[in-house]
Design an enzyme around this catalytic site. Structure first.
Site, PDB file in Angstrom:
ATOM      1  N   HIS A 157      34.890 -37.190 -37.502  1.00 33.69           N
ATOM      2  CA  HIS A 157      33.408 -36.955 -37.040  1.00 33.69           C
ATOM      3  C   HIS A 157      33.671 -35.630 -36.350  1.00 33.69           C
ATOM      4  O   HIS A 157      32.547 -34.899 -36.589  1.00 33.69           O
ATOM      5  CB  HIS A 157      33.235 -37.928 -35.851  1.00 33.69           C
TER       6      HIS A 157
ATOM      7  N   HIS B  42      26.570 -29.547 -35.460  1.00 38.41           N
ATOM      8  CA  HIS B  42      26.282 -30.986 -35.521  1.00 38.41           C
ATOM      9  C   HIS B  42      24.940 -31.201 -36.114  1.00 38.41           C
ATOM     10  O   HIS B  42      23.969 -31.306 -35.307  1.00 38.41           O
ATOM     11  CB  HIS B  42      26.574 -31.542 -34.052  1.00 38.41           C
TER      12      HIS B  42
ATOM     13  N   CYS C 123      23.963 -40.274 -34.433  1.00 40.19           N
ATOM     14  CA  CYS C 123      24.969 -39.352 -35.067  1.00 40.19           C
ATOM     15  C   CYS C 123      25.308 -39.985 -36.447  1.00 40.19           C
ATOM     16  O   CYS C 123      25.948 -39.381 -37.331  1.00 40.19           O
ATOM     17  CB  CYS C 123      26.092 -38.687 -34.355  1.00 40.19           C
TER      18      CYS C 123
END
Length: 1022
Positions: A306, A344, A171
């Site tokens: 995040h 995401h 990620c």
């Protein structure tokens, strides 16, 4: 660390096809999440709300529209190769191009430079789908997949020579890519860097994984730091930024979105689990980033977290931030996460956050957090010095600092500290215009808007894009056009039009896009830079206030007319410039007319030279040769001014009594009729039936009457003297003395002499030449004929009236090649900056490459961010399995309904971008069965490239237009040998010389095969 400027941005995220739409989505707390498109996978088949094994608990996520659309023709990629490419490669390629444009750079100008490419990527599901059937793996499938190719393909197609790499840290991949790009810039490994990330979800695999790991939100939405947070929702996207060292960006006057002050990357190491977040490592990466940026935690205004919306992830992140910010309970730091809007985006998550932060600093506003209304009280945000934004936060007009976190599932953490750009680099200084009118101020008096594209359709599409977006902006047309001249360049089809203001420009763009005939008038497609001829008009073209409006409009022309006037003034006992501008009829007197015409011709020629239009050929009609000689390096301006002033003054002193007569007849006929006539002679030969006689007035009247009886058309000219006749003799000796003092050398450029009627060959234009110039006839037809035979692509007439252009058009056609395009910077007494701008437009469309800086004043040379290139979405590439070879039957099928699939193309079955409308195609002279060689060659080309044979025209170039490379050439050779056993074995060396076009290859192989001897090809329209 040194500071890095973000100078260009492009992106595409769910619900946001570009950066402007992305910012709008953020500011309105928009939701880009929706149902899984049928094109991806059958969501119902893999869905189970109970999280059963092998199933996902959601059918929703953040998906971009039309990931199958790709403008392969723009990048010269064959349909077969495009169909084999991972969509992530395709998306990044287009995104990178647009980001470079947004940086104010023409992408072609980066070719060969040390520009680095750094791509963050986490998934490669296309490869999983296309590389698992080994029998169907092709060369295109191999190069169309692999992490490295996402970066390497950008470097290849833009011809970039800096570092090129892809990085997978899950990620955090794309923020780590930015970190590596920044360090490469600071280390001097590259001077520009393209950094970005991409993620396209092609299978439900990760959705199933998140579900089975207890990380998936049932509604497919991330809810960062919210009491409703219940897991991850997947998202897609692509984003790229163009980075430079800040000092370099400022030195080049580039606009800067934001500045990266410092970045840091670390790893969890052996912590509480491979995939579990680690608070301590996150604390450390924040500390290192602050340290590298040289800032204190208390200075940070907001942080883009995040923020996945998982219970553990949000908790660990808040505690890590709280370690540095807990003391800020009175003024907590704003915290948010774009994942609440998009989901995401995995490998693209870091770049999504970076672009959000950069835009927030640019607009001086922090967008609200989508799920801030129901804050998770268990996180105790206030105690940690943090707060969620329920409404936009307006930033002060002082430097603002922001942070950005991105944490990888495997433990690789990244953080960046950004700062608002220096005030003078955020937006260009105002040019003092509102874009609605009166906003020129350009160096030539009128803006020239240009745009290029690889095809007419692409040009039309982008004209519409420019018009639509510019109509919503308030931009000065000069600065806008200057920016476009520099950035929107490099393609074959060149559009150019003058515009006095932005409103006129928008109207003109729309009209050109809607009318093919009008578009054609404003478009050129030069194949090479042409040679340009300058033609200088002679005496008789002058009039009061000639070029006065241009003098008023154009600072550039004004400078050079003033320069000529200053050089002439010591010899003319007054100002030629003032005489012209005052509209004084004395301009017709020879003493003033000749120096005035020289000043105008010189100023026009120097104006074009300053604009980057350099003459390759020079011709002047009579006194027009003085300006031609001056620009050709025969003598300096001061010498030319002295000589032309002496010529005019000495001729003015001659007694009256002479005249000139224009006759529509050939020189041979008139020479015969003038035999024995010693008071009249041929003075000028302008064309096959255009001659001027000169001599004593009474004798001229007699000749005129005689010619009239034989029905010759004649016209007595309004002149003060009988130029180019024996009546000039009394002043020749005195002029020769001045000419001896001035001198004159050999021209540095080809000059076509009207004294000799030919190009000078190493001959000096010295005192003897200029003395003979007074008495000898003007052989314009002869000189111009040779000039036209020498093949200039453009001919510019420089003078107050377009006289020579019409005469040159009446001269017989050149012996080789077409006539040049004639260009007129001054058309009539009303000509001003607009006609000069039109001339520059004409020259540019014909292949000239102007120095656009010279066309604009310093105030207008300010960068504007223009609408970015609009790629075609006509071609679609989306297959479930690999692109099959010619021998493999079609077993793959598109995701989703047939409406989303690309049509089959060619025998190899690669998904095609559709046929090329109205493209000439090859047709055999005899039935196909009688032309096995030509038919086989076309089929082989089609199969290797993925084209229908009906798309293949003789003129199409295999490399430049059909996207062939060395691997494809080898495959083509093998396919031809399989089909044409009678021609014998081929080698690549055999084929290379004949691969310039489809027609060349077909003709070569037809000639090689005895059965196809004499077979030809012809064109028709599909």
């Amino acid at each position: 660390m040194g500071q890095i400027a973000i100078v260009g941005i492009d992106c595409r995220f769910p619900g946001a096809p570009d950066a402007g739409a992305y910012w709008d989505l953020l500011m309105r707390s928009g939701d880009g999440v929706g149902q899984v498109p049928g094109q991806r996978w059958d969501a119902a088949e893999f869905h189970s709300p109970t999280a059963a094994e092998g199933h996902s608990n959601t059918t929703e996520g953040g998906f971009i529209e039309d990931p199958d659309a790709f403008d392969n023709e723009f990048f010269t990629i064959s349909p077969r190769e495009a169909a084999a490419m991972d969509p992530q490669q395709r998306l990044l390629l287009q995104c990178a191009w647009r980001a470079v444009e947004d940086a104010g750079l023409p992408p072609q100008k980066l070719a060969g430079t040390r520009t680095g490419v750094f791509v963050g990527i986490m998934g490669n599901e296309w490869a999983q789908l296309h590389l698992t059937d080994y029998a169907r793996v092709t060369a295109q499938v191999g190069s169309g997949n692999g992490y490295c190719m996402t970066a390497n393909r950008i470097s290849y197609h833009l011809d970039l020579k800096g570092p090129s790499l892809a990085v997978d840290t899950a990620c955090s991949s794309s923020l780590v890519a930015v970190h590596l790009a920044a360090n490469a810039l600071l280390a001097g490994e590259c001077d520009h860097a393209i950094a970005g990330g991409v993620n396209v979800a092609l299978t439900p695999a990760l959705s199933i994984f998140y579900t089975q790991a207890g990380l998936s939100a049932p509604d497919g939405r991330c809810k960062p730091f919210s009491s409703e947070a219940n897991g991850i929702g997947r998202g897609e996207g692509v984003g790229t930024v163009v980075l430079r060292r800040l000092e370099d960006a400022l030195a080049d006057g580039q606009q800067v979105y934001a500045v990266i002050r410092g970045t840091a990357v670390n790893q969890d190491g052996r912590s509480n689990g491979l995939t579990a977040p680690n608070r301590w490592a996150q604390q450390e990466v924040l500390e290192h980033a602050y340290e590298r940026a040289g800032v204190e935690a208390a200075d940070m205004v907001f942080t883009e977290g995040h923020g996945t919306g998982t219970a553990l992830g949000d908790m660990m992140e808040v505690k890590a931030l709280g370690h540095h910010h807990a003391g800020r309970t009175g003024k907590p730091m704003a915290l948010g996460s774009v994942k609440g809007n998009l989901g995401h985006t995995e490998g693209a998550a870091g770049i999504a956050g970076l672009i959000k932060v950069a835009l927030a600093l640019h607009h001086r506003t922090v967008p609200p957090s989508r799920f801030a209304v129901k804050e998770n009280q268990q996180l105790k945000l206030r105690e940690h010095g943090l707060r969620l934004l329920k409404a936009p936060l307006k930033l002060a007009n002082t430097p603002s600092l922001a942070g950005l976190s991105s944490f990888g599932m495997g433990g690789t953490n990244a953080h960046a500290v950004l700062e608002s750009a220096p005030a003078h680099a955020v937006r260009p200084r105002s040019a003092g215009a509102n874009g609605s009118g009166g906003d020129t101020g350009t160096g030539i008096g009128c803006a020239v808007f240009t745009l290029t594209a690889p095809t007419p359709d692409a040009l039309r599409r982008n004209l519409v894009r420019q018009a639509d977006e510019l109509s919503r902006r308030r931009l000065p047309v000069g600065a806008l056009s200057w920016s476009g001249n520099r950035v929107k360049s490099g393609h074959r089809y060149r559009f150019a039009m003058p515009a006095a203001d932005t409103g006129e420009l928008v109207r003109g763009l729309r009209e050109a896009a809607a009318d093919p005939d009008r578009l054609a008038r404003f478009t050129g497609a030069p194949t090479a830079r042409p040679r340009t001829a300058f033609l200088f008009t002679g005496q008789g073209s002058q009039y009061p206030r000639m070029t006065a409006r241009l003098y008023q409009d154009s600072p550039l022309y004004r400078r050079f007319l003033d320069e000529a006037d200053a050089a002439l003034r010591p010899h003319t006992q007054g100002s030629v410039r003032d005489l012209i501008l005052a509209g004084d009829e004395a301009v017709h007197r020879t003493a003033w007319a000749q120096p005035a015409l020289f000043a105008v011709g010189y100023a026009l020629g120097r104006t074009l030279q300053e604009l980057g239009v350099q003459p390759g050929l020079l011709l002047g009609h009579s006194v027009g040769e003085y300006a031609a000689a001056c620009l050709g390096g025969v003598f300096p301006l001061e010498g030319a001014a002295r000589l032309i002033a002496a010529r005019g003054a000495l001729m003015q002193e001659l007694p009256d009594g002479g005249g000139m007569l224009a006759v529509l007849a050939g020189r041979e006929v008139l020479a015969d009729r003038l035999a024995g006539e010693d008071q009249v002679g041929i003075a000028v030969v302008n064309g096959p039936q255009a001659v001027v006689l000169s001599g004593e007035m009474a004798a001229l009247r007699r000749v005129e009457k005689d010619l009239g009886r034989d029905r010759f058309r004649t016209r007595m000219l309004k002149v003060s003297h009988a130029f180019h006749s024996y009546l000039m003799d009394p002043m020749v000796e005195r002029f020769a003395k001045v000419a001896e003092e001035v001198g004159g050398g050999i021209p540095e450029l080809p000059v076509y002499s009207t004294v000799y009627g030919r190009r000078l060959d190493g001959e000096a234009m010295d005192a003897a030449y200029w003395t003979a110039h007074i008495r000898q006839p003007v052989l314009f037809e002869d000189a111009a004929s040779q000039l036209l035979d020498d093949g200039p692509g453009q001919a510019v007439e420089l003078g107050p009236s377009p006289v020579l252009t019409s005469m040159a058009r009446k001269i017989g056609p050149p012996r080789s090649g077409p006539r040049p395009a004639f260009v007129l910077p001054v058309r009539n007494a009303e000509s001003g900056g607009r006609d000069l701008a039109q001339a520059l437009s004409d020259l540019y469309r014909g292949g000239a490459d102007p120095d656009w800086d010279a066309a604009y004043t310093e105030a207008e040379r300010t960068p504007q961010r223009l609408p970015l290139y609009a790629f075609s979405d006509e071609h679609r590439y989306w297959t479930r399995g690999p692109v099959r070879s010619a021998q493999t039957p079609r077993e793959d099928f598109p995701y989703g309904p047939a409406a989303n699939a690309a049509p089959e193309s060619g025998a190899d079955g690669g998904a095609s971008g559709g046929s090329r409308a109205a493209t000439p195609v090859l047709v055999l002279n005899r039935p196909a069965a009688a032309d096995p060689v030509a038919e086989a060659v076309l089929e082989a080309i089609g199969q290797v490239g993925g084209y229908e044979t009906s798309e293949l025209a003789p003129h199409l170039r295999l490399y430049e237009e059909l996207g062939f490379d060395s691997v494809m050439v080898m495959e083509l050779k093998n396919r031809i040998e399989e089909r044409l056993t009678g021609i014998g074995p081929l080698t690549v060396q055999d084929l290379l010389p004949v691969l310039s076009s489809v027609g060349d290859l077909v003709n070569y192989l037809c000639a090689r095969d005895a059965s196809a001897a004499g077979a030809g090809i012809e064109e028709r329209t599909a």
